[in-house]
Structures are given as structure tokens and as C-alpha cells.
Scaffold this motif. Structure first.
Motif, mmCIF file in Angstrom:
data_model
loop_
_atom_site.group_PDB
_atom_site.id
_atom_site.type_symbol
_atom_site.label_atom_id
_atom_site.label_comp_id
_atom_site.label_asym_id
_atom_site.label_seq_id
_atom_site.Cartn_x
_atom_site.Cartn_y
_atom_site.Cartn_z
ATOM 1 N N LYS A 2 0.827 -1.196 0.000
ATOM 2 C CA LYS A 2 0.000 0.000 0.000
ATOM 3 C C LYS A 2 0.868 1.256 0.000
ATOM 4 O O LYS A 2 1.913 1.300 0.626
ATOM 5 N N THR A 3 0.368 2.271 -0.689
ATOM 6 C CA THR A 3 1.048 3.558 -0.688
ATOM 7 C C THR A 3 0.545 4.397 0.487
ATOM 8 O O THR A 3 -0.463 4.057 1.126
ATOM 9 N N ILE A 4 1.227 5.479 0.736
ATOM 10 C CA ILE A 4 0.786 6.414 1.775
ATOM 11 C C ILE A 4 -0.627 6.887 1.473
ATOM 12 O O ILE A 4 -1.477 6.950 2.366
ATOM 13 N N GLU A 5 -0.898 7.208 0.210
ATOM 14 C CA GLU A 5 -2.233 7.671 -0.166
ATOM 15 C C GLU A 5 -3.305 6.630 0.135
ATOM 16 O O GLU A 5 -4.386 6.970 0.624
ATOM 17 N N GLN A 6 -3.019 5.376 -0.167
ATOM 18 C CA GLN A 6 -3.999 4.315 0.085
ATOM 19 C C GLN A 6 -4.257 4.147 1.582
ATOM 20 O O GLN A 6 -5.404 3.978 1.998
ATOM 21 N N LYS A 7 -3.193 4.158 2.364
ATOM 22 C CA LYS A 7 -3.363 4.024 3.816
ATOM 23 C C LYS A 7 -4.125 5.212 4.379
ATOM 24 O O LYS A 7 -5.001 5.048 5.231
ATOM 25 N N LEU A 8 -3.800 6.419 3.892
ATOM 26 C CA LEU A 8 -4.481 7.611 4.374
ATOM 27 C C LEU A 8 -5.947 7.592 3.960
ATOM 28 O O LEU A 8 -6.824 7.945 4.751
ATOM 29 N N GLU A 9 -6.237 7.160 2.732
ATOM 30 C CA GLU A 9 -7.622 7.067 2.276
ATOM 31 C C GLU A 9 -8.426 6.129 3.186
ATOM 32 O O GLU A 9 -9.532 6.464 3.610
ATOM 33 N N LYS A 10 -7.869 4.981 3.512
ATOM 34 C CA LYS A 10 -8.566 4.047 4.397
ATOM 35 C C LYS A 10 -8.796 4.665 5.767
ATOM 36 O O LYS A 10 -9.882 4.564 6.339
ATOM 37 N N LEU A 11 -7.792 5.349 6.281
ATOM 38 C CA LEU A 11 -7.914 5.986 7.588
ATOM 39 C C LEU A 11 -9.017 7.051 7.565
ATOM 40 O O LEU A 11 -9.820 7.147 8.493
ATOM 41 N N LEU A 12 -9.069 7.853 6.491
ATOM 42 C CA LEU A 12 -10.085 8.896 6.373
ATOM 43 C C LEU A 12 -11.486 8.292 6.283
ATOM 44 O O LEU A 12 -12.426 8.797 6.901
ATOM 45 N N ILE A 13 -11.620 7.211 5.541
ATOM 46 C CA ILE A 13 -12.919 6.537 5.435
ATOM 47 C C ILE A 13 -13.324 5.966 6.793
ATOM 48 O O ILE A 13 -14.475 6.109 7.212
ATOM 49 N N ASP A 14 -12.372 5.363 7.497
ATOM 50 C CA ASP A 14 -12.650 4.844 8.838
ATOM 51 C C ASP A 14 -13.017 5.973 9.799
ATOM 52 O O ASP A 14 -13.743 5.762 10.764
ATOM 53 N N ARG A 45 -5.086 10.110 15.006
ATOM 54 C CA ARG A 45 -5.206 8.797 14.351
ATOM 55 C C ARG A 45 -4.070 8.570 13.346
ATOM 56 O O ARG A 45 -3.517 7.482 13.254
ATOM 57 N N ILE A 46 -3.749 9.611 12.591
ATOM 58 C CA ILE A 46 -2.659 9.506 11.621
ATOM 59 C C ILE A 46 -1.343 9.255 12.343
ATOM 60 O O ILE A 46 -0.521 8.446 11.902
ATOM 61 N N THR A 47 -1.145 9.933 13.454
ATOM 62 C CA THR A 47 0.071 9.756 14.264
ATOM 63 C C THR A 47 0.221 8.299 14.694
ATOM 64 O O THR A 47 1.303 7.721 14.586
ATOM 65 N N ARG A 48 -0.864 7.710 15.167
ATOM 66 C CA ARG A 48 -0.806 6.303 15.593
ATOM 67 C C ARG A 48 -0.580 5.357 14.415
ATOM 68 O O ARG A 48 0.191 4.407 14.508
ATOM 69 N N GLU A 49 -1.256 5.613 13.309
ATOM 70 C CA GLU A 49 -1.160 4.724 12.148
ATOM 71 C C GLU A 49 0.212 4.769 11.484
ATOM 72 O O GLU A 49 0.775 3.738 11.122
ATOM 73 N N PHE A 50 0.746 5.973 11.314
ATOM 74 C CA PHE A 50 1.998 6.136 10.582
ATOM 75 C C PHE A 50 3.218 6.287 11.490
ATOM 76 O O PHE A 50 4.341 6.374 11.004
ATOM 77 N N ARG A 51 2.969 6.353 12.781
ATOM 78 C CA ARG A 51 4.052 6.503 13.766
ATOM 79 C C ARG A 51 4.914 7.738 13.493
ATOM 80 O O ARG A 51 6.141 7.668 13.427
ATOM 81 N N GLY A 77 8.639 8.746 4.648
ATOM 82 C CA GLY A 77 9.222 8.196 3.440
ATOM 83 C C GLY A 77 8.176 7.522 2.577
ATOM 84 O O GLY A 77 7.224 6.954 3.069
ATOM 85 N N GLU A 78 8.328 7.602 1.273
ATOM 86 C CA GLU A 78 7.348 7.066 0.327
ATOM 87 C C GLU A 78 7.143 5.567 0.474
ATOM 88 O O GLU A 78 6.049 5.059 0.283
ATOM 89 N N ASN A 79 8.147 4.825 0.841
ATOM 90 C CA ASN A 79 8.034 3.366 0.906
ATOM 91 C C ASN A 79 7.604 2.851 2.259
ATOM 92 O O ASN A 79 7.590 1.655 2.491
ATOM 93 N N TYR A 80 7.247 3.747 3.174
ATOM 94 C CA TYR A 80 6.859 3.322 4.522
ATOM 95 C C TYR A 80 5.561 2.527 4.478
ATOM 96 O O TYR A 80 4.626 2.886 3.830
ATOM 97 N N LEU A 81 5.530 1.453 5.217
ATOM 98 C CA LEU A 81 4.288 0.689 5.412
ATOM 99 C C LEU A 81 4.411 -0.123 6.677
ATOM 100 O O LEU A 81 5.480 -0.572 7.029
ATOM 101 N N ASN A 82 3.314 -0.350 7.333
ATOM 102 C CA ASN A 82 3.167 -1.102 8.577
ATOM 103 C C ASN A 82 3.161 -0.164 9.679
ATOM 104 O O ASN A 82 3.060 0.356 10.455
#
Length: 82
Positions: A2-14, A45-51, A77-82
Motif C-alpha cells: 500500500k502507498t501512503i495515499e492508500q493508507k491515508l484514504e482508508k484511515l479517512l474513510i474509517d 489517528r494519523i500519528t498512531r497509524e503512521f508513527r 518516506g514514500e516506501n513506509y508501510l506497517n
């Protein structure tokens, strides 16, 4: 992966934001009618999700979803995930 945009989109929808309204140009205040308290809660929420940490000044500068993506790219970083 997942990209940052995809993770952020899911977080915003949630967070309760309509998927149709989620785009880089979306303004938190005008398009989504969020107030400062909403934005602080979202930043938490973003702080917790993306650390990552948001300073109060950075939260105040976030007006659009694209501002948040730019901030996250810079911090995580662009490649960050988890």
C-alpha cells in the motif's frame, strides 16, 4: 504494498469521511466541514497509524489531504508501510 495515499484514504474513510470526497484536492475545512477539534482527532489517528509526530503548527498548516500526504512523505518516506 500500500502507498501512503492508500493508507491515508482508508484511515479517512474509517474516520467517517465519504470515499467519494477523498482526493488530494479535498479541503478539510471547506469540502469536509471539519473543525479544528476534528482535525486534531484526525491528526492523532494519523500519528498512531503512521508513527509520526504532528506539531501543533503542522496541524494548523494542513488544509488539504495533499498537505497531509506531503507531510507523511517527508516524515515517513514514500516506501513506509506497517
Amino acid at each position: 504494498m500500500k502507498t501512503i495515499e492508500q493508507k491515508l484514504e482508508k484511515l479517512l474513510i474509517d474516520f467517517g469521511i465519504d470515499r467519494k470526497k477523498v482526493s488530494g484536492d479535498t479541503d478539510y475545512y471547506h469540502d469536509l466541514n471539519l473543525n479544528m477539534l476534528d482535525l486534531y482527532c484526525l491528526a492523532n489517528r494519523i500519528t498512531r497509524e503512521f508513527r509520526v509526530y504532528f506539531s501543533e503548527e503542522e496541524i494548523l498548516r494542513m488544509e488539504r489531504i495533499s498537505d497531509t500526504v506531503h507531510f507523511l512523505r517527508r516524515k515517513a518516506g514514500e516506501n513506509y508501510l506497517n
